[in-house]
Design an enzyme around this catalytic site. Structure first.
Site, mmCIF file in Angstrom:
data_model
loop_
_atom_site.group_PDB
_atom_site.id
_atom_site.type_symbol
_atom_site.label_atom_id
_atom_site.label_comp_id
_atom_site.label_asym_id
_atom_site.label_seq_id
_atom_site.Cartn_x
_atom_site.Cartn_y
_atom_site.Cartn_z
ATOM 1 N N PHE A 87 0.867 -1.181 0.000
ATOM 2 C CA PHE A 87 0.000 0.000 0.000
ATOM 3 C C PHE A 87 0.899 1.225 0.000
ATOM 4 C CE2 PHE A 87 -2.193 3.186 2.737
ATOM 5 C CZ PHE A 87 -3.471 3.216 2.210
ATOM 6 N N LEU A 129 1.147 4.977 0.201
ATOM 7 C CA LEU A 129 0.542 6.280 0.481
ATOM 8 C C LEU A 129 1.635 7.285 0.857
ATOM 9 C CD1 LEU A 129 -2.026 8.007 0.878
ATOM 10 C CD2 LEU A 129 -2.086 7.226 3.263
ATOM 11 N N PRO A 170 8.407 10.591 0.650
ATOM 12 C CA PRO A 170 9.512 11.169 1.424
ATOM 13 C C PRO A 170 9.120 12.489 2.098
ATOM 14 C CG PRO A 170 10.321 10.359 -0.690
ATOM 15 C CD PRO A 170 8.828 10.195 -0.708
ATOM 16 N N GLY A 208 4.189 12.552 5.029
ATOM 17 C CA GLY A 208 3.968 11.452 5.963
ATOM 18 C C GLY A 208 2.635 11.588 6.684
ATOM 19 N N ARG A 247 14.907 -15.439 38.302
ATOM 20 C CA ARG A 247 16.188 -14.741 38.496
ATOM 21 C C ARG A 247 16.449 -14.586 39.998
ATOM 22 N NH1 ARG A 247 21.210 -13.592 36.697
ATOM 23 N NH2 ARG A 247 21.926 -11.590 37.517
ATOM 24 N N GLY A 272 17.053 -6.742 33.360
ATOM 25 C CA GLY A 272 18.446 -6.352 33.570
ATOM 26 C C GLY A 272 19.243 -6.471 32.276
ATOM 27 N N GLU A 275 0.858 4.164 10.573
ATOM 28 C CA GLU A 275 -0.625 4.148 10.648
ATOM 29 C C GLU A 275 -1.153 5.339 11.435
ATOM 30 O OE1 GLU A 275 -2.758 2.308 9.261
ATOM 31 O OE2 GLU A 275 -1.758 0.450 8.674
ATOM 32 N N GLY A 276 -0.455 6.481 11.350
ATOM 33 C CA GLY A 276 -0.833 7.661 12.122
ATOM 34 C C GLY A 276 -0.042 7.673 13.414
#
Ligand code: TGC
Ligand code: FAD
Length: 396
Positions: A140, A142, A145, A148, A280, A351, A375-376
């Site tokens: 897709f 959309l 550069p 956005g 741990r 850690g 996607e936003g």
């Protein structure tokens, strides 16, 4: 009179028993996808991430066989599942890796959906059955550069020659599945508004170089799309829409899946932190006995459970035909932000071991940086909700 509450052993992995909110067929589907991820993805996905590889042929066939591609669409070989089931599948896939869920989201919601919703009968017949089976991959296009968050500023353009052919020129950026796609749905500016084009990727003038050096979504293919005098027949245009409503309506579908998917990634991080804390040993016993560690684990668990409830509620609203785009923004923004917080805290709980891909946490954490942006972005979804509650658009 109601029975008095008695102490019981809650399930640490589903504290509020959210499973009880699912119907039998939903649980069955969820468990099927969970088993696939556990058997086929978890043992190898860390290596894919390390190597920056996504074995698309194998994955595409497997998820196609499971009926997950375009599963919420009807006809043309699609499963016709409910929105809730689609969401549950996304949740389990992203428990494995956000790249895996991305592959399925883009295929079903961003490439198949516009063909299904706005394509001609010929488009549907030609592409949907093969895409549902995982035999053809879609992408897709959309974002560009320089375009956005504001895709309506796109420069990619298409003009129609007197004979009817379309000529496309421009560049798309950050396109999931771009280099592995058989077909690209490309959005372009025309004299008659923004139109979608069904572009077979072997068309002369089309190329899709892969974007390298990513430290996020490494088990996913992200590409540029370059269109240099790409000539397409007149029927390549999607006839059903001629405005930004076309691409933006596809995003609603994919964002819905992400609201579920992000919870899967968060759950993986919480479970990993819980296991780790219980095994741990420091200061003579498991670190999970410390009050501070318990507080951190409880915070993670509460956030994951809340996110699950939000996702399920959105699923029920969507299946009732009552879900609006700004409500989808609630789920995308809040569940992804939650998931990233959970991943970062879980990383710290592990850690030094938390910084290696021996454990899934830092892989999810890095992936979620992309999910937060695509996607936003978080800010765009905030403003979409801001507009919904105030009536004022921050975009104009
Ligand atoms: P605006 O002027 O508000 O609206 C233009 C037309 O679109 C309609 N519309 C919508 N329709 C359906 N769903 C929505 N969510 C819609 N939002 C708007 C609107 O009714 C109007 O229709 P019409 O018929 O009157 O023309 O639009 P705008 O240009 O001002 O846009 C506002 C904004 C900022 C919300 C929008 O541009 C936006 O969403 N920007 C974010 C861009 C984005 O999310 N890009 C995602 C690219 S794809 C991707 O990231 C894939 S990642 C895949 C993966 O790997 O998972
Ligand atoms: P910009 O829009 O430049 O934003 C930069 C910063 O400014 C962000 O923090 C943003 O929130 C903020 N900002 C922008 N506008 C405003 C505003 N009005 N108010 C406040 N803050 C604002 N796109 C596709 O089309 N198809 C794909 O398949 C696809 N896959 C992707 C895969 C990956 C791995 C990634 C990382 C991206 C992908 N994208 C894809 C692109 C993605 O949708 C965009 O990156 C996203 O929409 C944001 O655009 P941008 O990166 O240009 O950031």
């Amino acid at each position: 009179m109601a029975e008095p509450l008695r102490p019981k052993q809650e399930n640490p992995k589903d504290f509020l028993a959210t499973d009880t909110l699912l119907a039998e067929d939903e649980t069955l589907l969820r468990d099927t996808v969970r088993r696939y991820v556990s058997d086929k993805i978890l043992p190898v996905v860390g290596e894919w991430f390390d190597a920056g590889e996504f074995p698309h042929k194998e994955v595409s066939k497997a998820v196609g066989d499971l009926g997950l591609l375009g599963m919420h669409l009807t006809g043309y070989g699609c499963a016709g599942s409910s929105a809730m089931m689609y969401g549950l599948a996304c949740m389990e896939l992203e428990y494995g890796d956000s790249g895996l869920r991305s592959f399925v989201s883009v295929q079903g919601s961003l490439a198949m959906f516009p063909i299904w919703a706005y394509g001609s009968e010929e488009h549907k017949q030609e592409w949907l059955p093969r895409m549902a089976a995982g035999e053809a991959i879609g992408c897709f296009g959309l974002t560009e550069p320089d375009s956005g968050s504001d895709p309506s500023s796109m420069r990619t353009n298409a003009h129609q020659e007197p004979g009817g052919d379309w000529i496309l020129n421009g560049a798309k950026m950050w396109i999931t599945n771009g280099s592995i796609a058989d077909v690209a749905v490309v959005w372009a500016r025309t004299d008659a508004g923004i139109r979608g084009f069904v572009v077979p990727t072997d068309t002369p003038g089309f190329s899709a170089p892969k974007i390298e050096r990513k430290v996020s979504l490494r088990a996913s293919v992200t590409s540029e799309l370059i269109l240099e005098d790409v000539r397409l027949p007149s029927e390549a245009v999607l006839p059903g829409v001629a405005s930004m409503r076309g691409p933006l309506s596809c995003l609603n579908e994919a964002r819905f899946g992400i609201a579920f998917g992000a919870v899967g990634a968060a759950r993986a991080c919480y479970e990993s932190a819980l296991d780790y804390a219980n095994t741990r040993i420091q200061f003579g016993g498991p670190i999970s006995r410390f009050q501070l560690t318990q507080q951190r684990l409880v915070d993670l668990m509460v956030q994951v459970q809340r996110g699950t409830l939000v996702a399920y509620h959105l699923g029920r609203l969507k299946d009732a035909g009552a879900l609006g785009p700004a409500q989808v923004s609630f789920g995308k923004k809040d569940n992804v932000a939650m998931s990233l917080r959970v991943a970062r805290e879980a990383r710290s709980l592990l850690g030094a071991n938390g910084i290696t891909t021996e454990y899934p946490v830092i892989r999810h954490m890095n992936n979620l940086e992309s999910v937060y942006t695509y996607e936003g972005t978080n800010e765009i979804h905030t403003l979409m909700m801001g507009q919904a509650i105030t009536g004022h658009s921050a975009f104009s």
